[in-house]
Design a protein around this motif. Sequence first.
Motif, mmCIF file in Angstrom:
data_model
loop_
_atom_site.group_PDB
_atom_site.id
_atom_site.type_symbol
_atom_site.label_atom_id
_atom_site.label_comp_id
_atom_site.label_asym_id
_atom_site.label_seq_id
_atom_site.Cartn_x
_atom_site.Cartn_y
_atom_site.Cartn_z
ATOM 1 N N GLU A 13 44.420 44.544 41.738
ATOM 2 C CA GLU A 13 43.970 45.099 40.591
ATOM 3 C C GLU A 13 44.552 44.796 39.025
ATOM 4 O OE1 GLU A 13 43.112 49.715 38.983
ATOM 5 O OE2 GLU A 13 43.870 49.208 40.856
ATOM 6 N N LEU A 14 46.020 44.765 39.289
ATOM 7 C CA LEU A 14 46.833 44.151 38.072
ATOM 8 C C LEU A 14 46.531 42.875 37.687
ATOM 9 C CD1 LEU A 14 50.314 45.544 39.245
ATOM 10 C CD2 LEU A 14 48.763 46.345 37.547
ATOM 11 N N GLU A 15 46.055 41.957 38.577
ATOM 12 C CA GLU A 15 45.866 40.688 38.168
ATOM 13 C C GLU A 15 44.411 40.467 37.467
ATOM 14 O OE1 GLU A 15 47.898 38.194 38.064
ATOM 15 O OE2 GLU A 15 49.619 39.096 39.376
ATOM 16 N N HIS B 72 36.367 46.905 36.123
ATOM 17 C CA HIS B 72 36.074 47.556 37.148
ATOM 18 C C HIS B 72 36.560 47.381 38.503
ATOM 19 C CE1 HIS B 72 33.193 49.322 34.150
ATOM 20 N NE2 HIS B 72 33.338 50.424 34.784
ATOM 21 N N LYS B 73 37.532 46.386 38.545
ATOM 22 C CA LYS B 73 38.147 46.079 39.702
ATOM 23 C C LYS B 73 37.264 45.025 40.714
ATOM 24 C CE LYS B 73 39.474 49.956 41.143
ATOM 25 N NZ LYS B 73 40.337 51.186 42.030
ATOM 26 N N ASP C 106 42.994 39.199 33.877
ATOM 27 C CA ASP C 106 41.967 38.236 33.779
ATOM 28 C C ASP C 106 40.872 38.904 32.939
ATOM 29 O OD1 ASP C 106 42.685 36.228 35.331
ATOM 30 O OD2 ASP C 106 41.665 36.927 37.169
ATOM 31 N N ALA C 107 40.575 40.358 33.035
ATOM 32 C CA ALA C 107 39.448 41.054 31.993
ATOM 33 C C ALA C 107 39.749 40.856 30.654
ATOM 34 C CB ALA C 107 39.700 42.487 32.506
ATOM 35 N N LYS C 108 41.237 40.804 30.304
ATOM 36 C CA LYS C 108 41.542 40.376 28.866
ATOM 37 C C LYS C 108 41.292 39.084 28.290
ATOM 38 C CE LYS C 108 45.749 42.315 29.430
ATOM 39 N NZ LYS C 108 46.941 42.845 28.902
ATOM 40 N N SER C 109 41.554 38.338 29.420
ATOM 41 C CA SER C 109 41.334 36.834 28.952
ATOM 42 C C SER C 109 39.827 36.659 28.712
ATOM 43 C CB SER C 109 41.793 35.815 30.188
ATOM 44 O OG SER C 109 43.165 36.034 30.365
ATOM 45 N N TYR C 110 39.066 37.167 29.853
ATOM 46 C CA TYR C 110 37.463 37.161 29.621
ATOM 47 C C TYR C 110 37.075 37.494 28.476
ATOM 48 C CZ TYR C 110 37.903 36.172 34.723
ATOM 49 O OH TYR C 110 38.172 35.737 35.922
ATOM 50 N N LEU C 111 37.460 38.622 28.001
ATOM 51 C CA LEU C 111 36.872 39.366 26.672
ATOM 52 C C LEU C 111 37.489 38.586 25.486
ATOM 53 C CD1 LEU C 111 35.727 41.412 25.102
ATOM 54 C CD2 LEU C 111 37.666 42.964 25.232
#
Length: 254
Positions: free
Chosen positions: A33-35, A85-86, A39-44
Amino acid sequence: MHRAQQYFDTFINPAGNAPTGIALNPTTASRLELELAEDAKSYLYSAVVSVGDAIQGIQREMFSWSTVKLYYAVFYALRAVLAAHKYAIIYHVVGQKGTPYRLLAASGQAPTKLSGNTHKVILQQYTVHFPGAPMVTQLIGIQKPFDWMMDRREEINYKNAKFHEPAAPLFFKKIASENIRRLLLAYINDNGTTFAFDPDHAIIALPIAAIQAAKTAFAAMVPPAVLLEDDAKFLAGLFRDRHGEMPGARMLLP
Protein backbone atom coordinates in the motif's frame (compact mmCIF):
# COMPACT_ATOMS: atom_id res chain seq x y z
CA MET A 1 10.33 0.84 -12.39
CA HIS A 2 6.92 1.09 -10.75
CA ARG A 3 7.49 0.79 -7.02
CA ALA A 4 4.63 -1.65 -6.42
CA GLN A 5 5.97 -3.92 -9.17
CA GLN A 6 9.49 -3.74 -7.77
CA TYR A 7 8.31 -4.56 -4.25
CA PHE A 8 6.20 -7.46 -5.51
CA ASP A 9 9.08 -8.92 -7.52
CA THR A 10 11.63 -8.49 -4.74
CA PHE A 11 9.74 -9.40 -1.56
CA ILE A 12 6.45 -11.10 -2.45
CA ASN A 13 7.37 -13.24 -5.43
CA PRO A 14 11.19 -13.37 -5.57
CA ALA A 15 11.15 -16.78 -7.26
CA GLY A 16 9.35 -15.28 -10.24
CA ASN A 17 6.65 -17.94 -10.32
CA ALA A 18 3.19 -17.37 -11.78
CA PRO A 19 1.67 -15.20 -9.03
CA THR A 20 -1.84 -16.66 -8.84
CA GLY A 21 -2.38 -17.98 -5.31
CA ILE A 22 0.31 -15.88 -3.63
CA ALA A 23 -1.65 -14.24 -0.81
CA LEU A 24 -0.59 -11.07 0.99
CA ASN A 25 -0.08 -11.10 4.74
CA PRO A 26 -0.60 -8.00 6.92
CA THR A 27 3.04 -6.94 6.56
CA THR A 28 3.32 -7.29 2.78
CA ALA A 29 -0.12 -5.73 2.28
CA SER A 30 0.83 -2.68 4.34
CA ARG A 31 4.13 -2.24 2.53
CA LEU A 32 2.53 -2.70 -0.89
CA GLU A 33 0.00 0.00 0.00
CA LEU A 34 2.84 2.41 0.80
CA GLU A 35 4.55 1.66 -2.50
CA LEU A 36 1.26 2.18 -4.35
CA ALA A 37 0.84 5.59 -2.72
CA GLU A 38 4.19 6.63 -4.19
CA ASP A 39 3.25 5.20 -7.58
CA ALA A 40 -0.06 7.08 -7.45
CA LYS A 41 1.78 10.39 -7.05
CA SER A 42 4.04 9.52 -9.96
CA TYR A 43 1.09 8.65 -12.20
CA LEU A 44 -0.72 11.88 -11.35
CA TYR A 45 2.46 13.86 -11.97
CA SER A 46 2.71 12.26 -15.42
CA ALA A 47 -0.96 13.04 -16.13
CA VAL A 48 -0.60 16.72 -15.29
CA VAL A 49 2.65 16.98 -17.28
CA SER A 50 0.84 15.45 -20.26
CA VAL A 51 -2.02 17.98 -20.09
CA GLY A 52 0.31 20.94 -19.53
CA ASP A 53 2.53 19.88 -22.42
CA ALA A 54 -0.53 19.42 -24.64
CA ILE A 55 -1.79 22.91 -23.82
CA GLN A 56 1.62 24.35 -24.73
CA GLY A 57 1.35 22.54 -28.05
CA ILE A 58 -2.19 23.76 -28.70
CA GLN A 59 -1.01 27.34 -28.32
CA ARG A 60 1.46 26.62 -31.16
CA GLU A 61 -1.27 24.95 -33.29
CA MET A 62 0.36 21.54 -32.73
CA PHE A 63 -2.86 19.59 -32.33
CA SER A 64 -1.79 16.10 -33.36
CA TRP A 65 0.76 15.29 -30.67
CA SER A 66 -1.35 17.23 -28.18
CA THR A 67 -4.14 14.72 -28.85
CA VAL A 68 -1.82 11.82 -28.07
CA LYS A 69 -0.60 13.48 -24.88
CA LEU A 70 -4.17 14.13 -23.72
CA TYR A 71 -5.04 10.48 -24.29
CA TYR A 72 -2.06 9.48 -22.17
CA ALA A 73 -3.14 11.94 -19.48
CA VAL A 74 -6.38 9.98 -19.04
CA PHE A 75 -4.45 6.73 -18.81
CA TYR A 76 -2.03 8.07 -16.17
CA ALA A 77 -4.78 9.74 -14.14
CA LEU A 78 -6.91 6.61 -13.99
CA ARG A 79 -3.92 4.52 -13.01
CA ALA A 80 -3.37 7.03 -10.21
CA VAL A 81 -6.99 6.53 -9.08
CA LEU A 82 -6.54 2.75 -9.00
CA ALA A 83 -3.26 3.00 -7.09
CA ALA A 84 -4.76 5.44 -4.58
CA HIS A 85 -7.50 2.87 -3.94
CA LYS A 86 -4.82 0.22 -3.33
CA TYR A 87 -5.15 -1.60 -6.66
CA ALA A 88 -1.80 -2.62 -8.15
CA ILE A 89 -1.42 -3.70 -11.76
CA ILE A 90 1.55 -6.03 -11.78
CA TYR A 91 3.14 -8.13 -14.50
CA HIS A 92 4.50 -11.64 -14.57
CA VAL A 93 7.09 -11.69 -17.33
CA VAL A 94 8.21 -14.86 -19.09
CA GLY A 95 10.70 -14.23 -21.86
CA GLN A 96 9.44 -11.21 -23.77
CA LYS A 97 5.79 -11.61 -22.76
CA GLY A 98 4.21 -10.02 -19.71
CA THR A 99 0.86 -11.10 -18.29
CA PRO A 100 -1.04 -8.47 -16.25
CA TYR A 101 -2.52 -9.16 -12.81
CA ARG A 102 -4.57 -7.04 -10.43
CA LEU A 103 -3.64 -7.14 -6.75
CA LEU A 104 -5.50 -5.33 -3.98
CA ALA A 105 -3.12 -4.28 -1.19
CA ALA A 106 -5.02 -5.96 1.65
CA SER A 107 -4.22 -8.95 3.82
CA GLY A 108 -5.38 -12.24 2.32
CA GLN A 109 -5.64 -10.86 -1.23
CA ALA A 110 -4.02 -12.73 -4.14
CA PRO A 111 -3.31 -11.58 -7.72
CA THR A 112 -6.10 -11.94 -10.28
CA LYS A 113 -5.07 -12.62 -13.86
CA LEU A 114 -6.14 -10.06 -16.48
CA SER A 115 -5.72 -9.75 -20.23
CA GLY A 116 -4.94 -7.00 -22.70
CA ASN A 117 -2.30 -4.32 -23.05
CA THR A 118 -1.60 -1.94 -20.18
CA HIS A 119 -3.85 0.85 -21.48
CA LYS A 120 -6.86 -1.39 -21.99
CA VAL A 121 -6.28 -3.06 -18.62
CA ILE A 122 -6.27 0.29 -16.79
CA LEU A 123 -9.41 1.54 -18.57
CA GLN A 124 -11.19 -1.76 -17.99
CA GLN A 125 -10.22 -1.94 -14.32
CA TYR A 126 -11.40 1.61 -13.68
CA THR A 127 -14.73 0.68 -15.28
CA VAL A 128 -15.01 -2.47 -13.13
CA HIS A 129 -14.15 -0.83 -9.81
CA PHE A 130 -15.95 2.50 -10.32
CA PRO A 131 -19.06 1.53 -12.33
CA GLY A 132 -21.02 4.57 -11.16
CA ALA A 133 -18.38 7.14 -12.09
CA PRO A 134 -19.51 9.72 -14.68
CA MET A 135 -16.60 8.73 -16.95
CA VAL A 136 -18.14 5.25 -17.04
CA THR A 137 -21.86 6.06 -17.15
CA GLN A 138 -21.90 9.10 -19.46
CA LEU A 139 -21.44 9.19 -23.24
CA ILE A 140 -19.62 11.48 -25.64
CA GLY A 141 -22.01 11.52 -28.57
CA ILE A 142 -22.83 7.83 -28.91
CA GLN A 143 -19.54 6.53 -27.52
CA LYS A 144 -18.26 5.63 -24.10
CA PRO A 145 -15.76 8.31 -23.03
CA PHE A 146 -12.71 6.03 -23.00
CA ASP A 147 -13.59 4.63 -26.44
CA TRP A 148 -14.04 8.17 -27.75
CA MET A 149 -10.65 9.21 -26.40
CA MET A 150 -8.95 6.13 -27.81
CA ASP A 151 -10.51 6.73 -31.23
CA ARG A 152 -9.21 10.31 -31.29
CA ARG A 153 -5.72 9.06 -30.47
CA GLU A 154 -5.90 6.31 -33.11
CA GLU A 155 -7.25 8.76 -35.68
CA ILE A 156 -4.09 10.82 -35.23
CA ASN A 157 -1.58 7.99 -34.90
CA TYR A 158 -2.89 5.42 -37.33
CA LYS A 159 -5.73 6.58 -39.59
CA ASN A 160 -4.17 9.63 -41.23
CA ALA A 161 -0.96 9.65 -43.25
CA LYS A 162 -0.44 13.35 -42.58
CA PHE A 163 -0.83 15.37 -39.37
CA HIS A 164 -3.48 18.10 -39.41
CA GLU A 165 -1.16 21.00 -38.57
CA PRO A 166 -1.69 23.89 -38.73
CA ALA A 167 -5.41 23.12 -39.14
CA ALA A 168 -7.27 21.83 -36.11
CA PRO A 169 -8.96 18.40 -36.29
CA LEU A 170 -12.75 18.51 -36.04
CA PHE A 171 -12.72 17.63 -32.33
CA PHE A 172 -10.39 20.58 -31.69
CA LYS A 173 -12.20 23.19 -33.84
CA LYS A 174 -14.21 24.77 -31.01
CA ILE A 175 -11.24 24.88 -28.65
CA ALA A 176 -8.96 26.34 -31.34
CA SER A 177 -11.44 29.15 -31.97
CA GLU A 178 -11.60 30.25 -28.32
CA ASN A 179 -9.27 31.43 -25.57
CA ILE A 180 -7.49 28.43 -24.03
CA ARG A 181 -6.90 30.33 -20.77
CA ARG A 182 -10.63 30.90 -20.32
CA LEU A 183 -11.53 27.37 -21.40
CA LEU A 184 -9.08 25.73 -18.99
CA LEU A 185 -10.62 27.53 -16.03
CA ALA A 186 -14.11 26.60 -17.24
CA TYR A 187 -13.14 22.94 -17.50
CA ILE A 188 -11.61 22.94 -14.03
CA ASN A 189 -14.62 24.66 -12.45
CA ASP A 190 -17.00 22.28 -14.25
CA ASN A 191 -15.67 19.33 -12.18
CA GLY A 192 -16.31 16.82 -14.96
CA THR A 193 -20.06 17.37 -15.16
CA THR A 194 -20.67 18.80 -18.65
CA PHE A 195 -17.65 19.72 -20.76
CA ALA A 196 -15.98 16.33 -20.31
CA PHE A 197 -18.82 14.73 -22.29
CA ASP A 198 -19.24 17.44 -24.92
CA PRO A 199 -17.55 16.42 -28.22
CA ASP A 200 -16.45 20.03 -28.77
CA HIS A 201 -14.55 20.14 -25.46
CA ALA A 202 -13.91 16.57 -24.31
CA ILE A 203 -10.42 16.25 -25.77
CA ILE A 204 -9.13 18.50 -22.94
CA ALA A 205 -12.04 18.44 -20.49
CA LEU A 206 -12.06 14.63 -20.10
CA PRO A 207 -8.37 14.46 -19.09
CA ILE A 208 -9.03 17.32 -16.65
CA ALA A 209 -11.96 15.33 -15.19
CA ALA A 210 -9.72 12.25 -14.87
CA ILE A 211 -7.11 14.29 -13.00
CA GLN A 212 -9.80 15.65 -10.69
CA ALA A 213 -10.94 12.07 -10.00
CA ALA A 214 -7.36 11.28 -8.98
CA LYS A 215 -7.31 14.35 -6.73
CA THR A 216 -10.46 13.13 -5.00
CA ALA A 217 -8.91 9.71 -4.50
CA PHE A 218 -5.75 11.31 -3.08
CA ALA A 219 -7.76 13.30 -0.54
CA ALA A 220 -9.24 10.05 0.82
CA MET A 221 -5.84 8.46 1.38
CA VAL A 222 -4.44 8.21 4.92
CA PRO A 223 -2.39 10.33 5.09
CA PRO A 224 -3.60 12.39 2.09
CA ALA A 225 -1.11 12.31 -0.79
CA VAL A 226 0.64 15.55 -1.72
CA LEU A 227 3.23 16.35 -4.36
CA LEU A 228 6.67 17.67 -3.52
CA GLU A 229 6.81 21.47 -3.55
CA ASP A 230 9.29 21.54 -6.45
CA ASP A 231 7.10 19.15 -8.46
CA ALA A 232 4.00 21.27 -7.84
CA LYS A 233 5.86 24.44 -8.85
CA PHE A 234 7.07 22.85 -12.08
CA LEU A 235 3.62 21.54 -12.97
CA ALA A 236 1.93 24.87 -12.38
CA GLY A 237 4.55 26.47 -14.62
CA LEU A 238 3.46 24.33 -17.57
CA PHE A 239 0.10 26.08 -17.69
CA ARG A 240 1.26 29.43 -19.01
CA ASP A 241 0.61 31.75 -21.91
CA ARG A 242 1.86 35.23 -22.78
CA HIS A 243 -0.15 36.63 -19.87
CA GLY A 244 1.53 34.34 -17.32
CA GLU A 245 0.21 31.40 -15.31
CA MET A 246 -3.28 30.33 -16.30
CA PRO A 247 -5.98 30.77 -13.62
CA GLY A 248 -7.00 27.59 -11.87
CA ALA A 249 -3.97 25.50 -12.92
CA ARG A 250 -2.90 24.89 -9.33
CA MET A 251 -6.36 23.47 -8.60
CA LEU A 252 -5.26 20.37 -10.54
CA LEU A 253 -2.59 19.57 -7.96
CA PRO A 254 -3.25 17.58 -4.75
